[in-house]
Scaffold this active site. Structure first.
Site, PDB file in Angstrom:
ATOM      1  N   GLU A 132      -3.852   1.273  -5.953  1.00 40.24           N
ATOM      2  CA  GLU A 132      -2.882   0.308  -6.468  1.00 40.24           C
ATOM      3  C   GLU A 132      -2.888   0.414  -7.979  1.00 40.24           C
ATOM      4  O   GLU A 132      -3.898   0.781  -8.573  1.00 40.24           O
ATOM      5  CB  GLU A 132      -3.230  -1.113  -6.002  1.00 40.24           C
ATOM      6  CG  GLU A 132      -2.100  -2.102  -6.170  1.00 40.24           C
ATOM      7  CD  GLU A 132      -0.813  -1.683  -5.471  1.00 40.24           C
ATOM      8  OE1 GLU A 132       0.190  -1.425  -6.201  1.00 40.24           O
ATOM      9  OE2 GLU A 132      -0.784  -1.602  -4.246  1.00 40.24           O
ATOM     10  N   CYS A 163       0.877  -1.168   0.000  1.00 36.04           N
ATOM     11  CA  CYS A 163       0.000   0.000   0.000  1.00 36.04           C
ATOM     12  C   CYS A 163       0.910   1.212   0.000  1.00 36.04           C
ATOM     13  O   CYS A 163       1.560   1.511   0.997  1.00 36.04           O
ATOM     14  CB  CYS A 163      -0.921   0.001   1.209  1.00 36.04           C
ATOM     15  SG  CYS A 163      -2.062   1.400   1.187  1.00 36.04           S
TER      16      CYS A 163
END
Length: 190
Positions: A102, A2
């Site tokens: 992402e 992340c």
């Protein structure tokens, strides 16, 4: 992995708005919202003396081997890693957000935002510690579930509402949370 997340204070998400407002009162000013990058200070829920409270915390533990910061900790190895072990035992935190980003790795690089279905708020498990008088946090990651795996093989440890209290209150419960499947997420191009 992340590497970025998003934090908006939309009026529909009162719990997120309340967290941002409380942190802004503590720091006497504006708290960064929108896209949150490593080394930004952002609202994080920590527990001190049994009370869960929002605080402004810098994203990233110092990287003592190289320059830069360590922004993620693998849930599978955090209990053994010297950098994270003590934080996992006593300094767990929750990172509130309205989604995380992402990028696809196959074909043209596309940025996606991931959220819980039918919820604007998303809460990620994290660890915090103080380094040279500065409070810092890292986001715990785990193996991606099916809702995430086509984009990346890792995902943040997203907490369900019932898991939030377990995560903060008890070390063994926190370890159990890390062993359970993460909720399915929805993705939208960002």
């Amino acid at each position: 992995m992340c590497g970025r997340y998003v934090l908006f204070s939309d009026t529909e998400m009162q719990d997120i708005r309340d967290i941002i407002d409380e942190v802004q009162r503590k720091v006497n000013g504006e708290m960064k919202t929108g896209e949150i990058f490593p080394t930004d200070k952002a609202p994080v829920l920590i527990q001190e003396q049994g009370i869960i409270t929002p605080d402004a915390v810098k994203w990233g533990f110092p990287n003592f081997r190289n320059k830069g910061v360590v922004i993620n900790a693998r849930a599978e190895t955090a209990p053994e890693k010297p950098m994270f072990r003590r934080s996992l035992e006593t300094k767990r935190c929750i990172i509130p957000c309205t989604g995380f980003y992402e990028w696809s790795h196959n074909g043209p690089k596309t940025k996606y935002q991931f959220n819980l279905p039918e919820s604007g708020a998303l809460y990620m498990a994290g660890l915090w510690n103080d380094f040279d008088g500065e409070r810092r946090f890292a986001i715990l990651t785990t193996e991606a579930n099916v809702s995430m795996s086509e984009i990346h093989n890792r995902m943040p440890v997203v907490l369900t509402r019932p898991e939030m209290q377990l995560w903060m209150n008890n070390y063994q419960d926190a370890l159990d949370v890390l062993q359970t499947a993460r909720p399915e997420l929805i993705k939208t191009p960002a």
